[in-house]
Write a protein that holds these residues in place. Structure first.
Motif, PDB file in Angstrom:
ATOM      1  N   TYR A 171       8.225   4.050 -20.360  1.00  0.00           N
ATOM      2  CA  TYR A 171       9.057   3.311 -20.046  1.00  0.00           C
ATOM      3  C   TYR A 171      10.002   3.871 -18.697  1.00  0.00           C
ATOM      4  N   CYS A 172      10.840   5.058 -18.962  1.00  0.00           N
ATOM      5  CA  CYS A 172      11.113   5.301 -17.791  1.00  0.00           C
ATOM      6  C   CYS A 172      10.497   5.823 -16.732  1.00  0.00           C
ATOM      7  N   HIS A 173       9.154   6.480 -17.514  1.00  0.00           N
ATOM      8  CA  HIS A 173       8.646   7.259 -16.569  1.00  0.00           C
ATOM      9  C   HIS A 173       7.670   6.948 -15.496  1.00  0.00           C
ATOM     10  N   ILE A 174       7.204   5.277 -15.854  1.00  0.00           N
ATOM     11  CA  ILE A 174       6.373   4.324 -14.816  1.00  0.00           C
ATOM     12  C   ILE A 174       7.812   4.109 -14.182  1.00  0.00           C
ATOM     13  N   GLY A 175       8.639   3.270 -15.415  1.00  0.00           N
ATOM     14  CA  GLY A 175      10.112   2.496 -13.941  1.00  0.00           C
ATOM     15  C   GLY A 175      10.237   3.922 -13.429  1.00  0.00           C
ATOM     16  N   LEU A 176      10.913   4.954 -13.070  1.00  0.00           N
ATOM     17  CA  LEU A 176      11.555   6.186 -12.296  1.00  0.00           C
ATOM     18  C   LEU A 176      10.459   6.384 -11.143  1.00  0.00           C
ATOM     19  N   GLN A 177       8.546   6.260 -11.354  1.00  0.00           N
ATOM     20  CA  GLN A 177       7.584   6.518 -10.202  1.00  0.00           C
ATOM     21  C   GLN A 177       7.739   5.477  -9.891  1.00  0.00           C
ATOM     22  N   ARG A 178       7.698   3.904 -10.038  1.00  0.00           N
ATOM     23  CA  ARG A 178       8.004   2.817  -9.562  1.00  0.00           C
ATOM     24  C   ARG A 178       8.898   2.385  -8.518  1.00  0.00           C
ATOM     25  N   LEU A 185       0.696  -1.570  -0.105  1.00  0.00           N
ATOM     26  CA  LEU A 185       0.391  -0.157  -0.661  1.00  0.00           C
ATOM     27  C   LEU A 185       0.850   1.419  -0.306  1.00  0.00           C
ATOM     28  N   ILE A 186       1.575   1.454   0.905  1.00  0.00           N
ATOM     29  CA  ILE A 186       2.743   2.306   0.826  1.00  0.00           C
ATOM     30  C   ILE A 186       3.118   2.877  -0.242  1.00  0.00           C
ATOM     31  N   ARG A 187       4.014   1.834  -0.965  1.00  0.00           N
ATOM     32  CA  ARG A 187       4.870   0.980  -2.715  1.00  0.00           C
ATOM     33  C   ARG A 187       3.193   2.215  -3.633  1.00  0.00           C
ATOM     34  N   LEU A 188       2.020   1.844  -3.397  1.00  0.00           N
ATOM     35  CA  LEU A 188       0.885   2.232  -3.835  1.00  0.00           C
ATOM     36  C   LEU A 188       0.505   3.851  -4.416  1.00  0.00           C
ATOM     37  N   LEU A 189       0.552   4.156  -2.300  1.00  0.00           N
ATOM     38  CA  LEU A 189       0.280   5.773  -2.605  1.00  0.00           C
ATOM     39  C   LEU A 189       1.853   6.584  -3.253  1.00  0.00           C
ATOM     40  N   ALA A 190       2.955   5.877  -3.072  1.00  0.00           N
ATOM     41  CA  ALA A 190       4.135   7.083  -3.396  1.00  0.00           C
ATOM     42  C   ALA A 190       3.719   6.819  -5.188  1.00  0.00           C
ATOM     43  N   ILE A 191       2.833   5.877  -5.710  1.00  0.00           N
ATOM     44  CA  ILE A 191       2.977   6.014  -6.869  1.00  0.00           C
ATOM     45  C   ILE A 191       1.865   7.305  -7.100  1.00  0.00           C
ATOM     46  N   SER A 192       0.785   6.839  -6.558  1.00  0.00           N
ATOM     47  CA  SER A 192      -0.579   8.037  -6.868  1.00  0.00           C
ATOM     48  C   SER A 192       0.346   9.635  -6.413  1.00  0.00           C
ATOM     49  N   LEU A 193       1.449   9.182  -5.031  1.00  0.00           N
ATOM     50  CA  LEU A 193       1.086  10.998  -4.713  1.00  0.00           C
ATOM     51  C   LEU A 193       2.300  11.605  -6.380  1.00  0.00           C
ATOM     52  N   LEU A 194       3.016  10.850  -6.271  1.00  0.00           N
ATOM     53  CA  LEU A 194       4.524  11.269  -7.464  1.00  0.00           C
ATOM     54  C   LEU A 194       3.605  11.796  -8.700  1.00  0.00           C
ATOM     55  N   THR A 209       8.327  -4.966 -16.610  1.00  0.00           N
ATOM     56  CA  THR A 209       7.283  -5.375 -15.411  1.00  0.00           C
ATOM     57  C   THR A 209       8.477  -4.898 -14.923  1.00  0.00           C
ATOM     58  N   THR A 210       9.818  -5.208 -14.977  1.00  0.00           N
ATOM     59  CA  THR A 210      10.613  -5.515 -14.036  1.00  0.00           C
ATOM     60  C   THR A 210      11.874  -4.398 -13.646  1.00  0.00           C
ATOM     61  N   PHE A 211      11.459  -3.555 -14.901  1.00  0.00           N
ATOM     62  CA  PHE A 211      12.321  -2.422 -15.040  1.00  0.00           C
ATOM     63  C   PHE A 211      12.792  -1.715 -13.851  1.00  0.00           C
ATOM     64  N   ALA A 212      11.846  -1.021 -13.373  1.00  0.00           N
ATOM     65  CA  ALA A 212      12.016   0.142 -12.114  1.00  0.00           C
ATOM     66  C   ALA A 212      12.504  -1.366 -10.939  1.00  0.00           C
ATOM     67  N   ASN A 213      12.184  -2.305 -10.896  1.00  0.00           N
ATOM     68  CA  ASN A 213      12.915  -2.518  -9.473  1.00  0.00           C
ATOM     69  C   ASN A 213      14.694  -2.940 -10.050  1.00  0.00           C
ATOM     70  N   THR A 214      15.014  -3.805 -11.493  1.00  0.00           N
ATOM     71  CA  THR A 214      16.205  -4.110 -11.440  1.00  0.00           C
ATOM     72  C   THR A 214      17.310  -3.268 -12.307  1.00  0.00           C
ATOM     73  N   HIS A 215      16.460  -1.327 -12.799  1.00  0.00           N
ATOM     74  CA  HIS A 215      17.736  -0.648 -12.800  1.00  0.00           C
ATOM     75  C   HIS A 215      17.118   0.544 -12.522  1.00  0.00           C
ATOM     76  N   ALA A 216      15.521   1.165 -12.275  1.00  0.00           N
ATOM     77  CA  ALA A 216      14.939   2.332 -11.536  1.00  0.00           C
ATOM     78  C   ALA A 216      15.337   2.597 -10.978  1.00  0.00           C
ATOM     79  N   LYS A 217      15.009   1.732  -9.915  1.00  0.00           N
ATOM     80  CA  LYS A 217      15.500   1.803  -8.325  1.00  0.00           C
ATOM     81  C   LYS A 217      17.377   2.422  -8.170  1.00  0.00           C
ATOM     82  N   ALA A 218      17.288   1.234  -8.393  1.00  0.00           N
ATOM     83  CA  ALA A 218      19.520   1.589  -8.314  1.00  0.00           C
ATOM     84  C   ALA A 218      19.572   2.472  -8.904  1.00  0.00           C
ATOM     85  N   TYR A 219      18.865   3.370 -10.458  1.00  0.00           N
ATOM     86  CA  TYR A 219      19.367   4.668 -10.743  1.00  0.00           C
ATOM     87  C   TYR A 219      19.029   6.043  -9.401  1.00  0.00           C
TER      88      TYR A 219
END
Length: 408
Positions: free
Chosen positions: A205-212, A180-189, A256-266
Motif C-alpha cells: 500500500y505504501c509503495h503504490i500509494g507514494l508513487q500515485r 495522462l500526466i499522472r499515468l506517465l509519472a507512475i510509469s516513470l517512477l 484506493t484513496t490512500f494516495a490522495n488522502t495521505h501519501a500526497k500530503a505526506y
C-alpha cells in the motif's frame, strides 16, 4: 511496432504466401483429368470467388490487428513536463494504446495478481470476511478494481509497462491530459522503483500509494498551470464513479484513496523533488508513518515462525483505520488507535490437515489503547454470522477463528 505484433503479422503473411505456393505447386504436379475445371467454367469462377473472399477476410484480420497494435502518439511536451518535475528521465518511453474498458479492468487486476497471486488474494478475501475486516459477503478485489477504473481515462499496466487509455480518451481535453500526466509519472517512477516480490500488504500500500501520490502532485501542478493560462477549469462530472465509490466497503475505499488522502500530503511536506525520491525508494515505509506524517523508521516485518503457515503478512494502520470505519467512530478516536499501533500480523495456519486458524494480532504501545480497540472489535465481531474470538493480553489483541477445511 512491438516485436510481438511484428512476429504475428509475419506469421500471417507467411501462412498466406505459403498456402498459395503450396496450392499452386500441387495443381501443377497433378495430371490433367478430363473433369479438370478450366478457366471460364462456372465452377472455376466460383472457386476464385471463394478464394477472393478468404483473402478479403485475411486482409480484414490483418487490418484489425494493425489497428489494435497501433500506439497512440503522446505530445513530447507532456513527457518533458513529467521528466523535468519528477527529476528522472524515461529509460524507454512507455507504449500507449487505446483499449476497451474490460482490458483496463484486466490490467488493473494484474497488479494485484502479480503481487499476491490468485491463491494469496483468495486467502486475504477469506481472512477479511471471517475476521470482519470487511462487512459480510463483499468482493474485496472486485471493489478495488471497480474503484480504480470506473470513469478513469486509463491505467498503467505494471506487468507490461504499457499505458492503456480508455476508448473515450480525448487528447484535447484538459482533464484527460492531466490524467495522462499522472499515468506517465507512475510509469516513470515504476521504471526506477519497481515493486519488490517480498512486500507485506502494508508495504505494498505504501509503495503504490507514494508513487500515485507523487503523480497526483504533478497532476495538481498541471491543473494550476492550465488555470493560470486559461482561467477557471470546469470540474469533472462523473456520476457513475461517485455512485460506485459510495457503495464500496471501508477497506477498498481506504486503499484506493490512500494516495490522495495521505501519501500526497505526506510527500508535500518534503522540501524538494530529490527528498521525495529518497522516500519513494525507502524500504522502511509504513502506512502509519505516512498517515501521521512521521519519519520512515518502521522496523522490517518479520513473519511468524512455523511449518504450517499459509499466509503471514502485515496489514498496517491503513487497514486498522478502515476496520474501525465500520463503526463510524469519531475521527479522533480512530486516530488515537492508529497513533498507538505498534505492529500487527495477519496469518492463516493449518494446525492439522483438516483445520485452519485465521488470526489478526495487533500490538499497541500501551494497554489502554489495546483495551479501547478490544471493545470496538467486540462490537464489530458481534455483527458477524460466526463471530471470531477476540482476546486481550496487555497491549496485545488477537482476533481469531478456526474452521474445518473442506475435504474431497
Amino acid at each position: 511496432m512491438r516485436p510481438e505484433a511484428l512476429l504475428t503479422l509475419l506469421g500471417f503473411g507467411a501462412l498466406i504466401v505459403g498456402t498459395k505456393l503450396y496450392v499452386e505447386r500441387q495443381l501443377e504436379s497433378q495430371p490433367r483429368q478430363d473433369n479438370t475445371i478450366h478457366p471460364g467454367d462456372s465452377k472455376y469462377i466460383a472457386q476464385l470467388e471463394e478464394e477472393l473472399d478468404r483473402l478479403r477476410n485475411d486482409n480484414a484480420a490483418l487490418r484489425n490487428l494493425l489497428s489494435a497494435e497501433a500506439t497512440t502518439e503522446i505530445d513530447p511536451a507532456l513527457i518533458d513536463f513529467v521528466e523535468k518535475d519528477v527529476g528522472l528521465s524515461f529509460r524507454t518511453p512507455p507504449p500507449v494504446f487505446k483499449r476497451s474498458e474490460d482490458m483496463l479492468h484486466e490490467a488493473a487486476s494484474q497488479l494485484w495478481l502479480g503481487t499476491f497471486n490468485e491463491v494469496g488474494l483468495e486467502m486475504r478475501s477469506y481472512a477479511y470476511d471471517v475476521l470482519g475486516l470487511l462487512p459480510p459477503n463483499q468482493n474485496f478485489i472486485g471493489q478495488v478494481i471497480a474503484a480504480e477504473t470506473t470513469g478513469a481515462i486509463g491505467t498503467y499496466d505494471y506487468i507490461s509497462g504499457e499505458l492503456l487509455l480508455a476508448p473515450h480518451f480525448d487528447p484535447e481535453n484538459t482533464h484527460h491530459q492531466a490524467g495522462l500526466i499522472r499515468l506517465l509519472a507512475i510509469s516513470l517512477l515504476d521504471q526506477y522503483y519497481p515493486l519488490s516480490n517480498t512486500l507485506t500488504d502494508d508495504q505494498f500500500y505504501c509503495h503504490i500509494g507514494l508513487q500515485r501520490g507523487r503523480a497526483s502532485l504533478l497532476q495538481d501542478r498541471f491543473y494550476a498551470i492550465q488555470a493560470r493560462r486559461n482561467g477557471f477549469i470546469d470540474p469533472v462530472d462523473n456520476t457513475e464513479a461517485r455512485e460506485i465509490f459510495a457503495a464500496l466497503s471501508p477497506l477498498p475505499k481506504a486503499i484506493t484513496t490512500f494516495a490522495n488522502t495521505h501519501a500526497k500530503a505526506y510527500l508535500a511536506t518534503f522540501p524538494s523533488a530529490e527528498a521525495q525520491l529518497s522516500t519513494l525508494k525507502s524500504d522502511r515505509a509504513s502506512t502509519q508513518a505516512i498517515m501521521l506524517k512521521r519519519p520512515l523508521s518502521t522496523p522490517p516485518f518479520t513473519p511468524a515462525e512455523g511449518e504450517t503457515i499459509q499466509l503471514s503478512t502485515q496489514l498496517g494502520a491503513l487497514t486498522l483505520d478502515a476496520y474501525l470505519q465500520q463503526l463510524e467512530l469519531p475521527d479522533n478516536t480512530i486516530r488515537d488507535l492508529v497513533e498507538n499501533l505498534h505492529s500487527d500480523t495477519l496469518s492463516i495456519t493449518t494446525a492439522t490437515p483438516n483445520s485452519a486458524t485465521t488470526s489478526w494480532s495487533l500490538k499497541f504501545t500501551n494497554a489502554d489503547a489495546a483495551t479501547n480497540f478490544y471493545q470496538h472489535g467486540q462490537k464489530i465481531s458481534s455483527t458477524l454470522p460466526r463471530p471470531p474470538q477476540i482476546h486481550q493480553d496487555g497491549p496485545l489483541v488477537v482476533l481469531s477463528i478456526s474452521e474445518a477445511l473442506e475435504t474431497n
